[in-house]
Enzyme design. Structure first.
Site, PDB file in Angstrom:
ATOM      1  N   ASN A  91       0.823  -1.217   0.000  1.00  0.00           N
ATOM      2  CA  ASN A  91       0.000   0.000   0.000  1.00  0.00           C
ATOM      3  C   ASN A  91       0.848   1.253   0.000  1.00  0.00           C
ATOM      4  O   ASN A  91       1.923   1.313   0.596  1.00  0.00           O
ATOM      5  CB  ASN A  91      -0.991  -0.013   1.180  1.00  0.00           C
ATOM      6  CG  ASN A  91      -0.504   0.776   2.379  1.00  0.00           C
ATOM      7  OD1 ASN A  91      -0.620   1.995   2.436  1.00  0.00           O
ATOM      8  ND2 ASN A  91       0.075   0.079   3.345  1.00  0.00           N
ATOM      9  N   PHE A 109      -1.896   8.324   3.816  1.00  0.00           N
ATOM     10  CA  PHE A 109      -2.723   9.038   4.808  1.00  0.00           C
ATOM     11  C   PHE A 109      -3.917   9.750   4.171  1.00  0.00           C
ATOM     12  O   PHE A 109      -4.092  10.964   4.339  1.00  0.00           O
ATOM     13  CB  PHE A 109      -1.903  10.062   5.604  1.00  0.00           C
ATOM     14  CG  PHE A 109      -0.866   9.497   6.524  1.00  0.00           C
ATOM     15  CD1 PHE A 109      -0.822   8.135   6.831  1.00  0.00           C
ATOM     16  CD2 PHE A 109       0.081  10.331   7.104  1.00  0.00           C
ATOM     17  CE1 PHE A 109       0.142   7.635   7.689  1.00  0.00           C
ATOM     18  CE2 PHE A 109       1.047   9.835   7.965  1.00  0.00           C
ATOM     19  CZ  PHE A 109       1.085   8.485   8.257  1.00  0.00           C
ATOM     20  N   SER A 115       5.172   5.460   8.831  1.00  0.00           N
ATOM     21  CA  SER A 115       4.599   5.171   7.515  1.00  0.00           C
ATOM     22  C   SER A 115       5.617   5.523   6.447  1.00  0.00           C
ATOM     23  O   SER A 115       6.219   6.593   6.483  1.00  0.00           O
ATOM     24  CB  SER A 115       3.330   5.980   7.277  1.00  0.00           C
ATOM     25  OG  SER A 115       2.989   5.906   5.903  1.00  0.00           O
ATOM     26  N   ASN A 129       4.866   6.130   3.415  1.00  0.00           N
ATOM     27  CA  ASN A 129       4.160   6.773   2.305  1.00  0.00           C
ATOM     28  C   ASN A 129       3.982   8.272   2.445  1.00  0.00           C
ATOM     29  O   ASN A 129       3.299   8.898   1.645  1.00  0.00           O
ATOM     30  CB  ASN A 129       2.800   6.098   2.108  1.00  0.00           C
ATOM     31  CG  ASN A 129       2.963   4.616   1.800  1.00  0.00           C
ATOM     32  OD1 ASN A 129       3.814   4.245   0.990  1.00  0.00           O
ATOM     33  ND2 ASN A 129       2.190   3.782   2.462  1.00  0.00           N
ATOM     34  N   THR A 130       4.571   8.856   3.476  1.00  0.00           N
ATOM     35  CA  THR A 130       4.613  10.309   3.612  1.00  0.00           C
ATOM     36  C   THR A 130       6.085  10.692   3.597  1.00  0.00           C
ATOM     37  O   THR A 130       6.830  10.299   4.506  1.00  0.00           O
ATOM     38  CB  THR A 130       3.929  10.766   4.915  1.00  0.00           C
ATOM     39  OG1 THR A 130       2.538  10.451   4.838  1.00  0.00           O
ATOM     40  CG2 THR A 130       4.093  12.262   5.138  1.00  0.00           C
ATOM     41  N   LYS A 138       4.757   4.363  17.237  1.00  0.00           N
ATOM     42  CA  LYS A 138       4.748   3.227  16.303  1.00  0.00           C
ATOM     43  C   LYS A 138       5.961   3.279  15.391  1.00  0.00           C
ATOM     44  O   LYS A 138       6.189   4.285  14.711  1.00  0.00           O
ATOM     45  CB  LYS A 138       3.453   3.224  15.482  1.00  0.00           C
ATOM     46  CG  LYS A 138       3.345   2.020  14.554  1.00  0.00           C
ATOM     47  CD  LYS A 138       1.946   1.849  14.026  1.00  0.00           C
ATOM     48  CE  LYS A 138       1.862   0.693  13.050  1.00  0.00           C
ATOM     49  NZ  LYS A 138       0.511   0.513  12.511  1.00  0.00           N
ATOM     50  N   ASN A 146       5.276  -1.185  11.710  1.00  0.00           N
ATOM     51  CA  ASN A 146       4.542  -0.707  10.544  1.00  0.00           C
ATOM     52  C   ASN A 146       4.951  -1.557   9.317  1.00  0.00           C
ATOM     53  O   ASN A 146       5.606  -2.578   9.479  1.00  0.00           O
ATOM     54  CB  ASN A 146       4.865   0.783  10.334  1.00  0.00           C
ATOM     55  CG  ASN A 146       3.684   1.551   9.746  1.00  0.00           C
ATOM     56  OD1 ASN A 146       3.092   1.113   8.759  1.00  0.00           O
ATOM     57  ND2 ASN A 146       3.348   2.677  10.334  1.00  0.00           N
TER      58      ASN A 146
END
Ligand SMILES: Cc1cc2nc3c(=O)[nH]c(=O)nc-3n(C[C@H](O)[C@H](O)[C@H](O)COP(=O)(O)O)c2cc1C
Length: 338
Positions: free
Chosen positions: A111, A115, A175, A177-178, A214, A243
């Site tokens: 994925n 966010f 994450s 993805n940021t 996290k 994560n």
């Protein structure tokens, strides 16, 4: 008969995000029913972690119910806690589609959602109607356009709105993805972030509400040790590991080429299991019991969850395995836990 398993071939023929949205629409219908089945948990499953009493160690990991829309359903299905979010302070659409891919042959999800969030105000308003008897955690992030230097302000803005409505909060600095988010895990960035959040928690009179951090599975062992020391010294309440991973090495052969062809994003599910477990063991060794750890990453069976608890984790969370196995997995895990 397990309806989800029976329907899985049909569900998996849909684009993953379309399937997700459809499942959430059906879930919303279920939540509107006058009565949902009540979960029953053996008393032996109860445990206390960071001052909260959980009916079972098993929870839903962040990212599935980002907007806290299906809490009655998760409770009815038997989760002891649900981590909602990641919630960003302001609404944002996330990355362009396609941004979600599944590989059922190996139980893998890729994925790069980035966010997608309705924003903290909307989610906080929804949380005011949350069901009783379910522990809810609020997983917080920063908006994409916020520069790294402004990260603390973003986490604080989200915290101000979400924290009063939940039982614990979790700072998501992991994450992939940021852009730049994971840099916040570096000790010199982490120290002021945690201090700033704990200051706000005190200002808001929430010092008894647990604040967790996290972590990513892609940190070097020495870096993990340093992060653990920063976390313990800061006074936060616990850690969540892990994560998703950026490491394409967790998949082998032709499948790896296929995964690589889908582009950027974090990997989760069965192929993450060994890596996440090794990272958790390293963290647990460094922690020496000074803070509780929530296990996450590649957990898919009762044996996996039991193994994580036996290693010393206080709680366990699942996400990807639920997508592949369906809701019956929750009671299967509970039946297999000691
Ligand atoms: C589609 C998807 C979206 C996710 N979104 C988030 C998120 O918003 N915040 C977060 O902290 N973790 C997020 N995660 C990571 C999960 O919470 C979990 O840490 C990871 O998937 C490993 O657990 P699993 O192997 O059981 O899936 C997401 C995972 C997936 C598959």
């Amino acid at each position: 008969m397990d309806l989800y398993r029976a329907l899985r071939p049909l569900i998996f023929r849909l684009d993953p995000e379309t399937a997700h949205n459809l499942a959430f629409r059906l879930g919303a219908v279920a939540c509107a029913l006058p009565v949902l089945p009540k979960p029953t948990h053996a008393a032996s499953l109860r445990r206390t972690a960071f001052g909260l009493d959980f009916p079972t160690p098993l929870g839903l990991a962040a990212g599935l119910d980002k907007g806290a829309t299906l809490l009655p359903l998760w409770k009815s299905l038997g989760f002891g806690h649900v981590e909602i979010g990641t919630v960003t302070p302001r609404p944002q659409p996330g990355n362009p589609r396609p941004r979600l891919f599944r590989f059922p042959e190996v139980g893998l999800i890729l994925n790069r959602m980035g966010f997608n969030s309705e924003g903290a105000e909307v989610v906080a308003a929804r949380l005011r109607h949350r069901p009783a008897g379910l522990i809810v955690g609020g997983n917080l992030g920063k908006n994409k356009e916020t520069p790294e230097a402004g990260a603390l302000d973003d986490y604080r803005a989200a915290y101000r709105l979400i924290a009063p409505q939940v039982d614990y909060t979790a700072l998501n600095v992991s994450s992939p993805n940021t852009p730049g988010l994971r840099n916040l895990q570096a000790p010199e960035a982490l120290k002021p972030l945690l201090a700033g959040m704990l200051d706000l928690r005190r200002e808001m009179g929430l010092e008894r509400q647990p604040l967790l951090l996290k972590l990513a599975p892609d940190l070097a062992p020495e870096d993990l040790d340093a992060i653990v020391e920063v976390a313990v010294a800061s006074g936060i309440s616990g850690l969540i590991a892990t994560n998703t991973t950026l490491d394409r090495g967790v998949v082998a052969g032709a499948l790896r080429t296929l995964v690589e062809s889908k582009g950027a994003g974090g990997l989760s599910g069965e192929p993450l299991k060994a890596k996440a477990r090794d990272v958790r063991r390293r963290i647990l060794a460094a922690l020496r019991g000074r803070l509780p750890l929530v296990a996450c990453g590649g957990l898919g069976t009762a044996e996996d969850v039991q193994g994580a608890l036996d290693d010393g984790a206080a709680l366990a969370q699942i996400y990807s395995a639920l997508i592949f196995e369906g809701p019956a997995l929750i009671s299967r895990i509970h039946q297999g836990l000691r």
